[in-house]
Write an enzyme that holds these catalytic residues in place. Sequence first.
Site, mmCIF file in Angstrom:
data_model
loop_
_atom_site.group_PDB
_atom_site.id
_atom_site.type_symbol
_atom_site.label_atom_id
_atom_site.label_comp_id
_atom_site.label_asym_id
_atom_site.label_seq_id
_atom_site.Cartn_x
_atom_site.Cartn_y
_atom_site.Cartn_z
ATOM 1 C CG ASP A 1 -4.630 92.464 -46.000
ATOM 2 O OD1 ASP A 1 -5.617 92.550 -44.856
ATOM 3 O OD2 ASP A 1 -4.098 92.569 -45.898
ATOM 4 C CD GLU B 1 -8.049 98.355 -43.907
ATOM 5 O OE1 GLU B 1 -7.918 98.753 -43.666
ATOM 6 O OE2 GLU B 1 -8.627 96.852 -43.244
ATOM 7 C CG ASP C 1 -9.755 94.931 -41.399
ATOM 8 O OD1 ASP C 1 -8.481 94.497 -41.950
ATOM 9 O OD2 ASP C 1 -9.541 95.314 -40.521
ATOM 10 C CB ILE D 1 -4.909 90.634 -42.688
ATOM 11 C CG1 ILE D 1 -5.228 89.243 -43.709
ATOM 12 C CG2 ILE D 1 -4.309 90.852 -41.892
ATOM 13 C CD1 ILE D 1 -3.868 88.610 -44.390
ATOM 14 C CG ASP D 2 -7.432 94.968 -37.970
ATOM 15 O OD1 ASP D 2 -7.618 95.786 -38.243
ATOM 16 O OD2 ASP D 2 -6.926 94.871 -36.176
ATOM 17 C CB THR E 1 -1.596 94.543 -42.400
ATOM 18 O OG1 THR E 1 -3.654 95.021 -42.263
ATOM 19 C CG2 THR E 1 -1.101 94.198 -43.940
ATOM 20 C CG ASP F 1 -10.923 99.043 -37.490
ATOM 21 O OD1 ASP F 1 -9.843 97.971 -38.137
ATOM 22 O OD2 ASP F 1 -10.552 100.061 -38.440
#
Length: 402
Positions: free
Chosen positions: A54, A79, A153, A155-156, A158, A319
């Site tokens: 991330d 994020e 974002d 890595i959405d 996670t 997001d």
Amino acid sequence: MSDILRALLCVSEKAANIARACRQQEALFQLLIEEKKEGEKNKKFAVDFKTLADVLVQEVIKQYMETRFPGLGKNISGEESNEFTNDLGEKITLRLCSTAEETGELLSKVLNGNKLASEALARVLHQDVSLADPTLDSVEINISQDILGIWVDPIDSTYQYIKGSANVKPNHGIFPCGLQCVTILIGVYDIQTGLPLIGVINQPFVSQDLNTLRWKGQCYWGLSYMGTNIHSLQLPIPKRNGTETSSRLTQNTNSESEVPRCFSAVISTSEKENIKTALSRVCGSSIFPAAGAGYKSLCVVQGLVDIYIFSEDTTFKWDTCAAHAILRSMGGGMVDLKACLERNPDTGLDLPQLLYHAENKDVTGVDRWCNKGGLIAYRSRKQLEMFLSLLIQNLAPADVNT
């Protein structure tokens, strides 16, 4: 702005390579997980995690864009923080150094001296990547860089990334969970109006080679600005004579499909029971739970469902911005659910689109940037109006007015 989109496509693929590289070795991956602190975590989850992937992805995107468009880096938000703590309790600020060797040395501190892993990751971080689309060559759009903001974002979903399930079966093309639900989201918005302008969704884990166990991904994008709309999916646009043609570049695109007799929707597994009950009356059995806000939005972009609906306030600007921009380029959008339910359609008021430039007041931490009224993502305004009408009819009055 098309140059910025080209750069975003390239850096999204670099990010996807990082995500895939960090999953190659399970032993290595277990070193990469760190629990988020209060103020960082999503209140939807009792425990929320960030991974080294991330943080690396977010920092690579920032530095890549700043290098190519000086001054843009200060308007990139995401994020994750770029601080990581290793097993010795050392707090390390991650960044991409000028050489792979220097980056490897920094990563080695995070990975407790694992030199081989650090060097391998550094090579991926500094690897040149090319990802473009010839459609962009036909468009030149001029816009001041000074009005652009970017939500990332890295890595959405996670949790799905950490869990790493690779053998999940889709339901009508929709994966309820698994690595396929992981997305990298980059959304560009106008800092003056808050409207989304460019969206890039990179899905790093689409198909796996069963011999090498290596994954291939897919990238989706859209641009919507001053009446010009262009996107990476060739969706059919109905013609009056009943034939269909495909178009990727249009002026004032509004590709309305015919209103379906029965809608389909993708929802969160944590959706409220009253919403699910109302949806069952509107959609019948065509309701599909799935993980990841980015992935659920992508299901709408891909045309797998008509609607993505979520009634709670646990999605955030990072997001939704990317998918919202793509949907706008296709004639759709993303609206505030609560405001839609409270709106009087007889007054002809515009639909309350989500905006990305202003934080919520009287809250702290990540909640400053939550979509506090929930959301509905859609491809067709006509379909949305019909869906809202049916949804309101099937909700209790108390649910409509809350």
